[in-house]
Design a protein around this motif. Structure first.
Motif, PDB file in Angstrom:
ATOM      1  N   TRP A   6       0.818  -1.521   0.235  1.00 50.49           N
ATOM      2  CA  TRP A   6      -0.106  -0.027  -0.096  1.00 50.49           C
ATOM      3  C   TRP A   6       0.628   1.111   0.265  1.00 50.49           C
ATOM      4  O   TRP A   6       0.583   2.213  -0.950  1.00 50.49           O
ATOM      5  N   GLN A   9       2.583   1.840  -3.691  1.00 48.71           N
ATOM      6  CA  GLN A   9       1.540   2.548  -4.089  1.00 48.71           C
ATOM      7  C   GLN A   9       1.326   3.378  -4.001  1.00 48.71           C
ATOM      8  O   GLN A   9       1.391   4.469  -4.818  1.00 48.71           O
ATOM      9  N   ASP A  13       1.956   6.677  -6.339  1.00 54.33           N
ATOM     10  CA  ASP A  13       0.894   7.576  -7.538  1.00 54.33           C
ATOM     11  C   ASP A  13       1.783   9.117  -7.173  1.00 54.33           C
ATOM     12  O   ASP A  13       1.385   9.966  -8.276  1.00 54.33           O
ATOM     13  N   HIS A  48       6.933  -2.099 -11.228  1.00 54.06           N
ATOM     14  CA  HIS A  48       5.891  -1.904 -11.166  1.00 54.06           C
ATOM     15  C   HIS A  48       4.920  -1.346 -12.252  1.00 54.06           C
ATOM     16  O   HIS A  48       3.481  -1.677 -12.120  1.00 54.06           O
TER      17      HIS A  48
END
Length: 77
Positions: A6, A9, A13, A48
Motif C-alpha cells: 500500500w 503504491q 502515485d 511495478h
C-alpha cells in the motif's frame, strides 16, 4: 494488500503526479516521494510500472502537449 505494498503504491502515485506536473529533478521527486534515492524510484517504477521515471515524464509531457492543442479556448461572455 500488505501495508508495504500500500505504501509503495502511494509513493509511486505521488512520484508519477510529480513527474507529470513538476519541473523537479527526478532525484528530488524520488526524495519527496519517500524513496532513498533516484535509483530506488527507478527500480520501483521498472518493477511495478514497466517504465523509468524519465520515460514516464517524457510520455506524460508529450501527451499533455498533444491534448493541449485539442482543447477548446474558453468562452467569453
Amino acid at each position: 494488500m500488505s501495508p508495504h505494498a500500500w505504501l509503495l503504491q502511494r509513493r509511486l502515485d505521488f512520484a508519477c503526479r510529480c513527474l507529470a506536473a513538476s519541473a523537479w529533478p527526478i532525484a528530488e521527486v524520488a526524495l519527496q516521494a519517500g524513496f532513498a534515492d533516484q535509483a530506488g524510484l527507478t527500480r520501483a517504477m521498472r518493477q511495478h510500472l514497466d517504465t523509468t521515471p524519465a520515460t514516464y515524464r517524457r510520455i506524460q509531457r508529450e501527451r499533455g502537449a498533444s491534448q493541449a492543442g485539442r482543447e477548446h479556448p474558453p468562452r467569453t461572455q
